[in-house]
Design an enzyme around this catalytic site. Structure first.
Site, PDB file in Angstrom:
ATOM      1  N   HIS A 155      -2.866 -66.520 -18.434  1.00 14.96           N
ATOM      2  CA  HIS A 155      -2.363 -65.650 -19.523  1.00 14.96           C
ATOM      3  C   HIS A 155      -3.497 -65.234 -20.470  1.00 14.96           C
ATOM      4  O   HIS A 155      -3.255 -64.978 -21.649  1.00 14.96           O
ATOM      5  CB  HIS A 155      -1.261 -66.349 -20.333  1.00 14.96           C
ATOM      6  CG  HIS A 155      -0.212 -66.991 -19.484  1.00 14.96           C
ATOM      7  ND1 HIS A 155       0.939 -66.351 -19.093  1.00 14.96           N
ATOM      8  CD2 HIS A 155      -0.159 -68.230 -18.929  1.00 14.96           C
ATOM      9  CE1 HIS A 155       1.673 -67.168 -18.343  1.00 14.96           C
ATOM     10  NE2 HIS A 155       1.016 -68.309 -18.223  1.00 14.96           N
ATOM     11  N   SER A 276     -23.743 -45.658 -27.637  1.00 12.27           N
ATOM     12  CA  SER A 276     -22.888 -44.703 -28.343  1.00 12.27           C
ATOM     13  C   SER A 276     -23.741 -43.570 -28.896  1.00 12.27           C
ATOM     14  O   SER A 276     -24.904 -43.773 -29.242  1.00 12.27           O
ATOM     15  CB  SER A 276     -22.164 -45.432 -29.466  1.00 12.27           C
ATOM     16  OG  SER A 276     -21.751 -44.522 -30.447  1.00 12.27           O
ATOM     17  N   LYS A 282     -24.728 -50.000 -30.147  1.00  7.30           N
ATOM     18  CA  LYS A 282     -23.792 -50.306 -29.061  1.00  7.30           C
ATOM     19  C   LYS A 282     -24.451 -50.473 -27.692  1.00  7.30           C
ATOM     20  O   LYS A 282     -25.318 -49.716 -27.311  1.00  7.30           O
ATOM     21  CB  LYS A 282     -22.722 -49.196 -28.938  1.00  7.30           C
ATOM     22  CG  LYS A 282     -21.768 -49.074 -30.089  1.00  7.30           C
ATOM     23  CD  LYS A 282     -20.825 -50.256 -30.270  1.00  7.30           C
ATOM     24  CE  LYS A 282     -19.916 -50.542 -29.121  1.00  7.30           C
ATOM     25  NZ  LYS A 282     -18.715 -49.708 -29.062  1.00  7.30           N
ATOM     26  N   GLU A 289     -16.311 -50.339 -16.669  1.00  7.68           N
ATOM     27  CA  GLU A 289     -15.097 -49.618 -17.100  1.00  7.68           C
ATOM     28  C   GLU A 289     -14.770 -48.492 -16.121  1.00  7.68           C
ATOM     29  O   GLU A 289     -13.614 -48.277 -15.746  1.00  7.68           O
ATOM     30  CB  GLU A 289     -15.302 -49.001 -18.486  1.00  7.68           C
ATOM     31  CG  GLU A 289     -15.510 -50.008 -19.600  1.00  7.68           C
ATOM     32  CD  GLU A 289     -16.016 -49.306 -20.858  1.00  7.68           C
ATOM     33  OE1 GLU A 289     -15.256 -48.525 -21.452  1.00  7.68           O
ATOM     34  OE2 GLU A 289     -17.178 -49.536 -21.243  1.00  7.68           O
TER      35      GLU A 289
END
Ligand code: ARG
Length: 491
Positions: A155, A276, A282, A289
């Site tokens: 979980h 970024s 970043k 992704e």
């Protein structure tokens, strides 16, 4: 020359938009080479069966090799597909009295099905090789991290301590099933539809076995109607790719989470990261992704294939042309993803100290503590579960004194009176001894992992030999085909 296909039955010259709408030329780039090879094999067989003359065979074979050398770009893209464009080019080169004989006893229906199967077969073998490398990398990394403890999750909550090796091997295990599924799909792709012609076979005395052998297929798709109309091999492959992609996507998801500041378990190599345009600090795990995102391409291709094939009557229907590009799209995505995942995993930095520190966060040793109560004091597991559950509500590490006071409430007696000692408690709360105890088959104990890894290594070696054996059969069939072509060309 006028359009060799439309000059008989049809009159209207097609509108540019309709040509575009109905043509498969762009997607047929995938099967250009396969089409030449299929033409070569068919021509050789026609000559051997006495259906075409030796000298015609020789000229056709030379023409085909010339077209192959010139490449796909030299073909006329205004034709509706590669098969007819290629035939038209051949007729341009050697004349209709010769080139016009190549298509005897054949239809584009069996031709295209053969080309797709030939191409897909090669692609599946390449995919197997790439999967092999990824699995090898995972096992090698696991070998280095048999002792690297980390929290395991259920979980997405800290659950029990495990090792990074154990975690990586779980992914490898899933990928090994994908590997098996690709091999299995391969066996059904590797069958030859050639000779089925439009669907009812042909009155020419073709030798189907001969073309099957020349093309290195394992067997025939015997029923000629089934041979031209079935695309279940595409659906099956697309489904195998989807499953594989979903496994990769789950790995990618973990790489994304693990690179966050909250987890900080790993750092991906800069190659796989982006930054970024506004936030200069970043480092984003974009490649992982995107892999998650590209899974949609594979699943989408499967859905398209299912939808296109549903409700098609036998035998060939032009809808099938629309099915084929889906498999190429899916393959490109899946093969690239396997390669990219391999690189990401191989080059990532593992923060072992964080993994170790986090391995006990969230009272991950609670199960072992309850198990210790059972083993050392003889109380039922369910009672031990209740006692540890009550202890878990407290923030600090449970000590014997506290354990006894909770046991008094639950059991009416202390656990120390039943033989539990502080040393036993300490041992149960130690993540390293937790893992050492989990030494049954498939568990994370480093000594068990050692056996496990060596078993997996041997299986991987067997898989490597299996790929090589399949490649050998195909390579030698093609070598033989080229030798026959050379011989017949010289007549
Ligand atoms: N381009 C076609 C396809 O991909 C080839 C077969 C065409 N057959 C036909 N009867 N029009 O399916």
């Amino acid at each position: 020359m006028s359009n060799i296909l439309r000059r008989g039955r049809l009159e209207a010259v097609q509108d540019e938009e309709i040509v575009q709408y109905t043509s498969s030329m762009e997607a047929d780039r995938w099967i250009f080479n396969a089409d030449i090879v299929v033409d070569l094999a068919h021509t050789v067989m026609l000559k051997e069966q006495g259906i075409i003359k030796e000298e015609d065979c020789s000229k056709i074979l030379s023409g085909l090799l010339k077209i192959q050398e010139e490449g796909m770009e030299k073909l006329d893209f205004s034709y509706e597909d590669i098969h007819i464009s290629l035939e038209s080019r051949l007729i341009d080169m050697v004349g209709e009295d010769v080139g016009g004989r190549m298509h005897s006893g054949r239809s584009r229906n069996d031709e295209v099905a053969t080309c797709i199967r030939l191409t897909l077969r090669e692609e599946l073998l390449d995919l197997l090789e790439e999967l092999f490398v990824l699995r090898k990398t995972l096992l090698a990394l696991a070998g280095k991290h048999r002792e690297t403890i980390m929290p395991g999750f259920t979980h997405l909550q800290h659950a029990q301590p495990t090792t990074l090796a154990h975690h990586l091997c779980a992914h490898e295990s899933a990928l090994s099933r994908d590997f098996d599924r690709v091999q299995d799909a391969f066996s059904r792709v590797n069958l030859c539809p050639l000779g089925a012609a439009a669907f009812a076979s042909t009155g020419f005395n073709l030798n189907r076995k001969r073309t099957q052998e020349l093309l290195g297929f394992e067997g025939l798709l015997e029923n000629s109607m089934d041979a031209v109309s079935s695309r279940d091999f595409l659906i099956e492959s697309a489904s195998v790719f989807s499953n594989l992609m979903i496994n990769l996507s789950r790995m990618a998801e973990e790489l994304v989470i693990w690179s966050s500041s909250e987890f900080n378990f790993i750092e991906l190599d800069d190659t796989y990261a982006s930054t970024s345009s506004i936030m200069p600090q970043k480092k984003n795990p974009d490649t992982a992704e995107l892999m998650r995102g590209k899974t949609g391409v594979a699943v989408g291709a499967l859905m398209s294939l299912l939808t296109i094939c549903k409700g098609l009557p036998l035998s060939y229907n032009r809808d099938l042309q629309e099915a084929t590009p889906n498999i190429w799209r899916s393959l490109e995505t899946v093969r690239a993803s396997v390669r990219v995942m391999e690189g990401m995993v191989r080059t990532m930095k593992v923060h072992s100290e964080v993994l170790e520190a986090e391995s006990v966060t969230g009272f991950t040793t609670a199960t072992e503590l309850a198990d210790t109560f059972v083993r050392e004091t003889g109380i039922p597991f369910r009672t031990a579960h209740q006692i540890v559950g009550m202890l878990a509500k407290e923030r600090e590490k449970p000590r014997l004194e506290k354990i006894d006071s909770v046991a008094e409430v639950v059991l009416g007696e202390s656990l120390s009176s039943r033989g539990l000692t502080e040393k036993m408690v300490k041992e149960a709360l130690n993540p390293v001894s937790n893992i050492k105890r989990r030494k049954i088959e498939g568990g994370p104990a480093p000594e068990e992992m050692k056996h496990y890894l060596s078993k997996r290594q041997s299986e991987l070696e067997i898989n490597e030999q299996e790929i090589a054996a399949l490649k050998d059969i195909i390579d030698s069939a093609f070598e033989n085909l080229l030798a026959v072509v050379e011989e017949y060309r010289k007549i």
